[in-house]
Design an enzyme around this catalytic site. Structure first.
Site, short mmCIF file in Angstrom:
data_model
loop_
_atom_site.label_atom_id
_atom_site.label_comp_id
_atom_site.label_asym_id
_atom_site.label_seq_id
_atom_site.Cartn_x
_atom_site.Cartn_y
_atom_site.Cartn_z
N ASP A 73 3.41 137.35 102.88
CA ASP A 73 3.30 136.28 103.86
C ASP A 73 2.21 135.30 103.47
OD1 ASP A 73 5.28 137.46 105.27
OD2 ASP A 73 4.03 138.15 106.95
N ALA A 74 1.08 135.84 103.00
CA ALA A 74 -0.05 134.98 102.63
C ALA A 74 0.32 134.08 101.45
CB ALA A 74 -1.27 135.84 102.29
N ASP B 19 2.85 131.48 102.71
CA ASP B 19 2.20 130.45 103.52
C ASP B 19 1.38 129.50 102.66
OD1 ASP B 19 3.27 131.50 105.84
OD2 ASP B 19 1.53 132.74 106.29
N SER C 286 11.48 127.23 113.10
CA SER C 286 10.31 128.02 112.73
C SER C 286 9.07 127.33 113.31
CB SER C 286 10.20 128.12 111.21
OG SER C 286 10.14 126.83 110.63
N LYS D 44 2.12 136.92 118.07
CA LYS D 44 3.30 136.60 117.26
C LYS D 44 3.89 137.92 116.77
CE LYS D 44 4.89 133.81 113.35
NZ LYS D 44 5.54 134.91 112.62
N LYS E 251 1.12 127.22 122.36
CA LYS E 251 2.12 126.24 122.79
C LYS E 251 1.52 125.36 123.88
CE LYS E 251 5.88 129.57 122.05
NZ LYS E 251 6.95 130.37 122.70
N CYS F 54 11.96 131.99 76.97
CA CYS F 54 12.81 132.41 75.86
C CYS F 54 13.67 131.24 75.41
CB CYS F 54 13.69 133.58 76.29
SG CYS F 54 15.03 133.96 75.16
#
Length: 709
Positions: free
Chosen positions: A44-45, A48, A93, A129, A301, A448
């Site tokens: 995730d890091a 992100d 998202s 979350k 929010k 290659c």
């Protein structure tokens, strides 16, 4: 030059274009692995960080934003195993915040957009979350009629039968709006996860890496009776389409969902500004280990739903919400071996094989080592990283991860380095075919040079060719591609071989139907699926060629500009890199840069590649693609510029409205500008528009023009 190690503010225009071209396919592959296959390949890091870098480059160089920009994508396309559901309201998202400063900036952006003073009251909700799988539940007249995963935001998977088995999801609602889409997260508690894995192990079945994978895999079972045996739970936190408002504020709407019978998170709290939001974030972070379920941050929010409506949405995220992520996690383990994998573009990618270690509750045994410079302890400019420490087989290394991931190696402990450890010698020949592996100037990756003679590249190109976004041939997946590639009698070594398979099979005594694992019906089914794909759209053909830097969105863009294969093929054949009318026409397509254009033209001028393409095209009936349909509005397809002071809406609101109506909003006036909207204080832009004969109107005329469109 390795653009990945250059700070965004130090990138030149060409370097920025190259970096965006590098990031787009990496992030697209990460999205597919996470959302479609429930098998993440990137932390995730890391994900992100790459998304932030991509967004920062686009903000600094808006003219370089690609047609396949990761900023414009949500999730990944739904699986073919379920019926498709088109969401009445998109499932988007969230943007991300990582620091206290990011949270303060989120608040500042909202105030600026709404024209609110710094000291004006503005409340937010803050909630954990949940690290699970997004789900939308549609109720009509109080009855659950449909459940769908997020998918790509527009289209999800119909998992209604599975959702009905989850105890937290009510089948009937009392006193609810006639139409109500409730959205939330399916998850699995830690204790339930441990018990499930114990049962799986006892039964000799596959165990799950973590609760999120277990929840996602359980909800997406084709057999709902299996889902019913899995301990899934559901938190409601949002809504989609409704026939009547739930409330006037976010917090009251959540209370309404709870009153209707849904589980809502008890840690959701109302905050009066950034400081209160951060205090609640730290309080939740302190409880994280004891919550009994996985969370990876806190979501903020705007509480007032009327303000949410004013703020609206960007292409893939709401302006009124953001996710404040938790920091990543670390662990130490032994690096047992460094292996090289060869991709379809010939890139040699080093992978660390680790002694298995638990990082944040997940056992990991592989990690990325990026490239040869990273292993050597330097960046592409020769500057030291990790204090100049290289990475060697046998080293004790620090592993970095966040979420359910394959991690990366962040550091090495020299005090524990074995006496016989030797510096790693990155190969200069391909481990698969023995061809030279060269590193071009400005490229971080060694590649290659074997091309089609390299089995690794050939196999990966074929896997790409039959992938879902390309030819999507049923019954010919990655496993079958590898089998046919190595088959001595009916080999598939290039895409055209797929379409001659039936004829070659009929002419051969060792027919496919006589092989282990095959029969007459399965062989005929495969041949029929191949024949079905002889008629195929231009954009799928372009994407299927597997040209570096040309993704699905770019393929669609090219198809909409050239419309037919003869026109596209003729243009690529006539074009010369860096010069001529065809080259300029290619570059004039919004979303096509020099890097992508160079790859396209080069492929069509390489004898072996071109011959392979010609053999493929001879087997196909390539269907034309029409231009993108215009949005029905007075400004659809026009390029507009705003200048001066707008008095009835903020500049951000005006831009968002224009784009929603199908207009392209530019920052400067040029010969391509169709309309200038000039407010008080308009200066050089208005003069230039007048000189060019561009129509100029004021804000009132603009509002009258767009009306209720």
């Amino acid at each position: 030059m390795d653009t990945s190690v250059i700070k965004v503010e130090d990138l030149s225009h060409d370097q920025a274009r190259a970096e965006l071209a590098r990031l787009a396919p990496v992030l697209a592959q990460a999205d597919a692995a996470y959302y479609r296959h429930d098998a993440p390949e990137m932390s995730d890091a890391d994900y992100d960080a790459l998304k932030r870098r991509n967004a920062a480059i686009e903000a600094r160089f808006p003219d370089l934003k690609r047609a396949d920009s990761p900023s414009d994508t949500v999730g990944a396309a739904p699986s073919d195993g379920f019926a498709k559901v088109t969401h009445a309201v998109r499932m988007l998202s969230l943007g991300n915040a990582f620091t206290d400063e990011d949270v303060a900036e989120f608040d500042t952006r909202i105030r600026k957009y709404l024209g609110l003073a710094d000291d004006a009251p503005l409340a937010y909700t803050a909630e954990p979350k949940i690290d699970g799988l997004s789900l939308s539940l549609r109720y009509e007249n109080g009855q659950l009629v449909q459940a769908a995963t997020r998918g790509d935001g527009e289209t999800g998977e119909n998992v209604t039968a599975n959702a009905r088995t989850i105890a937290d999801i009510p089948a009937t609602l009392i006193d609810a709006p006639d139409i109500l889409e409730v959205r939330g997260e399916v998850y699995m508690a830690h204790d339930d996860f441990a018990a499930l894995n114990a049962r799986q192990s006892e039964a000799g079945q596959k165990t799950f890496a973590n609760p999120r994978n277990a929840a996602a895999g359980s909800l997406r079972q084709l057999d709902a009776t299996i889902t019913a045996t899995r301990p899934l739970r559901f938190f409601a936190y949002a809504w989609g389409e409704t026939s009547a408002p739930l409330a006037q504020t976010q917090s009251d709407a959540i209370d309404r969902l709870q009153a209707l019978g849904f589980q809502t998170n008890p840690l959701t709290q109302l905050c009066d500004g950034p400081q209160a939001m951060l205090e609640h974030y730290r309080g939740i972070e302190a409880q994280r280990a004891t919550l009994g379920y996985d969370i990876d941050g806190v979501v903020y929010k705007v509480n007032d739903l009327a303000l949410q409506a004013r703020l609206g949405f960007r292409s893939t995220t709401p302006r009124w919400a953001t996710a404040h992520k938790f920091p990543a996690e670390l662990a130490w383990t032994r690096l047992e071996k460094i292996e090289i994998q060869v991709g379809r573009t010939g890139a040699l990618s080093p992978v660390a094989r680790l002694h298995p270690v638990t990082v944040g509750g997940v056992v990991v045994s592989n990690a990325t080592l990026h490239n040869e410079d990273y292993i050597a302890g330097r960046d592409s400019k020769g500057n030291t990283i990790r204090d100049g420490k290289d990475i060697r087989e046998g080293d004790w290394v620090q592993v970095y991860r966040a979420g359910d991931v394959i991690p990366k190696v962040a550091d090495t402990d020299l005090a524990k380095r074995p006496d016989d450890a030797q510096p790693y010698q990155f190969p200069t020949t391909c481990p698969e075919c023995g061809s030279d592996a060269i590193r071009e100037e400005g490229d971080a990756v060694r590649r290659c040079t074997g091309g089609l003679i390299c089995p690794a590249q050939a196999v990966e190109k074929l896997k790409h060719f039959v992938s879902r976004g390309a030819f999507d041939i049923e019954g010919l997946g990655a496993k079958q591609v590898e089998m046919f590639y190595h088959d001595p009698v009916l080999p598939i070594r290039e895409p055209a071989d797929i379409f001659t398979l039936r004829a070659r099979d009929a002419a051969n005594l060792a027919r496919l139907k006589n092989r282990d694992g095959w029969g007459e019906k399965s062989a005929e089914k495969l041949f029929a699926a191949i024949d079905e794909r002889r008629n195929i759209a231009l954009n799928r053909v372009i994407f299927g060629l597997g040209i570096r830097h040309v993704g699905e969105s770019a393929s669609q863009l090219l198809a909409q500009n050239y419309h037919s294969w003869p026109a596209f093929e003729a243009a690529m054949t006539a074009a010369a890199v860096g010069e001529g009318a065809e080259w300029e026409q290619l570059l004039s397509i919004d979303g096509v840069g020099a890097v992508m254009a160079t790859e396209l033209v080069t492929v069509f001028h390489q004898d072996a590649e071109r011959a392979s393409i010609d053999r493929l095209v001879a087997q196909l009936n390539i269907q034309d693609v029409a231009a993108r349909a215009d949005i029905d509005s007075p400004v659809a397809g026009k390029t507009v510029v705003f200048t001066g002071t707008l008095e009835k809406m903020t500049r951000a609101e005006a831009k968002a409205r224009a784009e929603a109506l199908g207009a392209k909003v530019a920052g400067s006036v040029s010969a391509k500008t169709d309309l200038l909207i000039a407010g008080p204080g308009a200066g050089s832009k208005a003069k230039k528009a007048a000189d060019l004969g561009i129509e100029t109107i004021d804000e009132d005329a603009w509002l009258a023009l767009i009306g209720d469109a």
